[in-house]
Design an enzyme around this catalytic site. Structure first.
Site, PDB file in Angstrom:
ATOM      1  CD  GLU B  58       0.313   1.828  -3.853  1.00 45.53           C
ATOM      2  OE1 GLU B  58       0.179   3.105  -3.666  1.00 45.53           O
ATOM      3  OE2 GLU B  58       0.691   1.310  -3.052  1.00 45.53           O
ATOM      4  CG  HIS B 128      -3.995  -6.624   3.933  1.00 48.49           C
ATOM      5  ND1 HIS B 128      -4.175  -5.548   4.694  1.00 48.49           N
ATOM      6  CD2 HIS B 128      -2.775  -6.643   3.420  1.00 48.49           C
ATOM      7  CE1 HIS B 128      -2.991  -4.884   4.786  1.00 48.49           C
ATOM      8  NE2 HIS B 128      -2.053  -5.545   3.905  1.00 48.49           N
TER       9      HIS B 128
END
Lengths: 333, 322
Positions: B58, B128
Site C-alpha cells: 500500500e 476491518h
C-alpha cells in the site's frame, strides 16, 4: 498471461534515437574534462558558500544537508539524461539540482527561505525543486520519494514515451520498506527507472554496519531481479559509463537498474558545525576527493590556466547568487 | 448499459463511474491489488496499461500514484479498505496532501484513493472496523468524500476523479451491496450538502450510512409531531457548513450522527464549528464508543453503531428541553 508478455517488448532499439544526441563522455577529451570539472566545482563552491553563510545560524543549518564530496555522482547522472527525463531527490539535493541546471540565485534564495526562491521560500533546502527541470520530488522523509520516482516511471511505461526517471537516495534509505516495495514493483513491470544509491556509509551519524544486516546494497537489487552494479565515485567517467548503460536499458524496455555508488560526505550530515565536527572523527574518506583528484589531474597535464579561469567564473557565479539571495525579501504569510 | 434493477448496486455504480471517466479521459487509470477482477471487467475494455494490478504494498502503490499524478496522470488507487490507508500514511499525508503547497503550485496531485470503511454487518474485528474519515479530515490538502447511498456513489466518484485532488473516497461496508432505486445523478459537486428531508424542529446531520438511520428516525418523529430536517454533507472536506448553519439557525437544535469513534470525530468537528457560529443552539452527537470493535459473528453491529432508535431518543430529549 498476455500482459506479462507485453511488458517485455522492446520500446526502442537505440537510446540515442530519441534526439540523436550522444551523451558519451571521453576521458582525455579536454572539453569534456573541463566541462565536468566546472560542474563539480560549481557544486563544491556553492556548498562551501552555504556552509559559510549559515555558520552563524545553527537553527537554519539544521534544515540544510550539503552534497560536498558527492559531486561526481550528480554530474555523471545528469550528463547522461535528456531534458525531458525526470529526477527525484532526497533532502541532500543541492548537487543534483545544480548539475541538472538550477541557477545559484533562486537556489540560494530558497535555502535561505526568501520569496525569490524556486518554491517562493515555502520549501527551503530540503524540498527545493524546479519542476521545469523535470524534478518531481524532493523529500525530507527518508525514502519517501522512492515510490514517487517509481510512479513517474510507471507513467512513462503507460505512455510508452521512452522517458527515464532517475532516483537519488542515500544508503540510509535502504532500510525503509518503501525502498523494497518500490524495487519489487519496478522489477515486476520493468519500469524505466534508475535507482542511484549514494552510499556514504552513514545514516545521519550511524555507520552502515550498525544499522544494516547487509553489506552490499547492490545485492539487495539482485534479489528483486534488478540489474545491479556497485562502483566507486572516484572516476566520474566510470560512473557515467554505468549510468549510460542504465539509461539505455530503461529506454529499450530492459527495466530498472540499481547503481550503488560508494561516496563520502566531506561536510557531515547537517550543515551545522557540530555535525561536521562529529563527522570528522569517524571519517576515513577525508583524503579521497574526486574533485581534488580531478583538479590535480588537470594541473599535472598543464591546464592550470583553464582551471583557474573556470574557478574564477564559478566563484563569481556563486557570489552573485548569494548576493541575490541575501538582498531578496522573506515571503509574507 | 441496461441493468436489472437488482444489479445497480453502490459497488456497481462506483465501477461505472470509473469506467466512464476512463473512457472520457485517457490519463485516468486504475491501480491496486486485483483491480483486474472488477465487474464490469475494466481490464478487457482498457488493457493492462490502464488497469494495473499491484502487489500488496500500500505504501509504495500510493507513492507510485503520487508520482504518476505529478507527471500528469490521474490514478485511481484501490487500497481495498480504509484500515490499509494507514500503511500508506506517509504517502497520503506527507506527499499527496503536501504536493500543491510545498512546491508552490509547481506540481499537482490528481489522484483518488478508495477503500471500504465502517462496521460491517458482521463486524470483522479491529482491522476491518476502521472509521478514519476524521483523521484524514485533519490533514490539510486532502479531500474526503463519503457517499451515503448507491444513488450518490456514481456522481461523487465522477466528481472525485475530475477534482484536482487528492481525494479519499470512503465506501461504507453496509452500503456496498445496496441497490439504487431513485434517480442517479451523473455528477455531484464536492462541497455541496443535500437536505434529504425538510423540517422545522431539529437539524440532523448524518454521515454516510447514518443518513438511512436518520431518515427512519425522522419518519417516526414526524408521527410524534416533531419535524426533523436531515442533511447529508456528502463530502467532509470540503464541507458545506453553510447549509448546516442555515438549517440550525431555523431549528435551534443540532444532532450529528457519525459512525466513527467519538473522540475527534467528524461529528465533534461539525458540532464545534456550528456552536461557535450559533452559541445558543442545543447540540448532541451520536457516535461509536472509543473502543476497539470486537469480531461479532452474531452480527451485533448495531451495538456499536448509532441507530434510528438512538436518534429518536436523542431528539425527543432535546426537543423536550426546548
Amino acid at each position: 498471461m498476455k500482459h506479462i508478455q507485453e511488458n517485455n517488448r522492446i520500446l526502442a532499439t537505440d537510446h540515442r534515437s530519441r534526439n540523436n544526441i550522444t551523451h558519451e563522455l571521453y576521458r582525455g577529451n579536454l572539453k569534456n574534462e573541463l566541462m565536468i570539472y566546472s560542474k563539480m566545482y560549481l557544486i563544491r563552491k556553492f556548498e562551501l558558500c552555504v556552509y559559510d553563510t549559515l555558520k552563524k545560524d545553527d537553527l537554519l543549518s539544521r534544515f540544510v544537508h550539503l552534497s560536498a564530496g558527492q559531486e561526481s555522482i550528480a554530474v555523471a547522472v545528469c550528463e547522461a539524461l535528456e531534458k525531458d527525463d525526470r529526477i527525484a531527490v532526497s533532502y541532500r539535493n543541492h548537487g543534483v539540482l545544480l548539475a541538472r541546471g538550477a541557477e545559484c540565485g533562486p537556489l540560494m534564495a530558497e535555502i535561505l527561505g526568501k520569496s525569490t526562491g524556486y518554491c517562493k521560500g515555502r520549501a527551503g533546502s530540503m524540498h527545493v525543486l524546479d519542476a521545469s527541470l523535470g524534478i518531481i520530488d524532493s523529500s525530507a522523509v527518508v525514502g519517501s520519494h522512492i515510490p514517487v520516482a517509481t510512479g513517474s516511471a510507471l507513467a512513462s511505461w503507460i505512455e510508452k514515451d521512452t522517458k527515464v526517471t532517475a532516483c537519488f537516495f542515500g544508503d540510509g534509505s535502504t532500510s525503509e520498506g518503501a525502498f523494497h516495495e518500490s524495487l519489487n514493483i519496478a522489477s515486476l513491470y520493468k519500469l524505466p527507472i534508475i535507482y542511484i544509491c549514494e552510499n556514504n556509509e552513514r545514516a545521519v551519524r550511524t555507520h552502515i554496519s550498525k544499522y544494516s544486516s547487509y553489506s552490499s546494497i547492490a545485492a539487495l537489487g539482485t534479489s528483486y531481479n534488478i540489474f545491479s552494479v556497485e562502483i566507486s565515485d572516484m572516476d566520474i567517467f566510470e560512473v557515467h559509463k554505468v549510468v549510460l548503460e542504465a539509461v539505455k536499458r530503461a529506454r529499450t524496455g530492459g527495466g530498472p537498474t540499481l547503481i550503488e555508488c560508494k561516496t563520502r560526505l566531506l561536510l557531515g550530515h547537517y550543515s551545522n558545525s557540530e555535525s561536521i565536527q562529529q563527522y570528522d572523527n569517524v571519517s576515513s574518506w577525508k583524503t579521497d576527493d574526486p574533485l581534488k583528484k580531478m583538479r590535480q589531474d588537470l594541473l599535472s597535464k598543464g591546464f592550470i590556466k583553464d582551471v583557474v579561469r573556470i574557478e574564477q567564473m564559478v566563484n563569481q557565479q556563486v557570489n552573485e547568487g548569494l548576493e541575490y539571495a541575501l538582498k531578496s525579501p522573506y515571503p509574507s504569510y | 448499459m441496461l441493468l436489472d434493477i437488482k444489479e445497480r448496486t453502490y459497488q456497481y455504480l462506483v465501477t461505472e463511474a470509473i469506467q466512464n471517466e476512463m473512457a472520457r479521459d485517457e490519463n485516468v487509470f486504475l491501480m491496486g491489488f486485483e483491480v483486474s477482477h472488477y465487474k464490469p471487467n475494466l481490464l478487457e475494455e482498457f488493457g493492462p496499461h490502464r488497469v494495473i494490478d499491484m502487489p500488496i504494498a500500500e505504501l509504495a502503490v500510493t507513492g507510485l500514484a503520487v508520482g504518476a499524478a505529478r507527471v500528469g496522470k490521474k490514478p485511481i488507487v484501490d487500497l481495498i479498505g480504509t484500515s490499509f490507508f494507514f500503511l500508506a500514511m506517509d504517502q497520503i499525508a506527507n506527499n499527496a496532501a503536501a504536493t500543491k503547497d510545498l512546491f508552490a503550485d509547481q506540481l499537482t496531485s490528481s489522484l483518488v484513493i478508495r477503500g471500504l470503511t465502517g462496521i460491517g454487518e458482521i463486524p470483522g474485528g479491529v482491522h476491518h472496523c476502521r472509521m478514519p474519515h476524521s483523521i484524514f479530515m485533519q490533514i490539510p490538502g486532502l479531500r474526503v468524500v463519503y457517499p451515503s447511498c448507491a444513488e450518490d456513489a456514481k456522481g461523487l466518484m465522477t466528481a472525485s476523479i475530475r477534482d484536482p485532488g487528492p481525494v479519499l473516497f470512503m465506501e461504507h461496508l453496509r452500503l456496498y451491496k445496496s441497490v439504487a432505486t431513485r434517480e442517479i445523478p451523473s455528477f455531484i459537486p464536492l462541497g455541496q450538502a443535500v437536505t434529504r428531508i425538510h423540517g422545522e424542529d431539529v437539524t440532523i446531520v448524518a454521515i454516510g450510512p447514518m443518513v438511512k438511520e436518520a431518515l427512519t428516525a425522522a419518519e417516526y418523529l414526524f408521527n410524534e409531531g416533531i419535524s426533523a430536517e436531515v442533511i447529508d454533507p456528502r463530502s467532509l472536506v470540503p464541507m458545506d457548513y453553510e447549509t448546516i448553519v442555515n438549517s440550525t439557525k431555523r431549528t435551534g437544535t443540532l444532532v450529528v450522527v457519525d459512525e466513527a469513534h467519538e473522540t475527534c470525530s467528524a461529528a465533534s468537528q461539525i458540532i464545534s464549528v456550528i456552536s461557535e457560529k450559533l452559541p445558543y443552539v442545543n447540540v448532541r452527537k451520536l457516535t461509536v464508543p472509543d473502543i476497539n470493535i470486537p469480531f461479532s459473528a452474531a452480527r451485533a453491529w448495531d451495538k456499536f453503531s448509532p441507530t434510528a432508535p438512538q436518534i429518536i431518543e436523542a431528539v425527543r430529549n432535546l426537543v423536550k428541553d426546548k
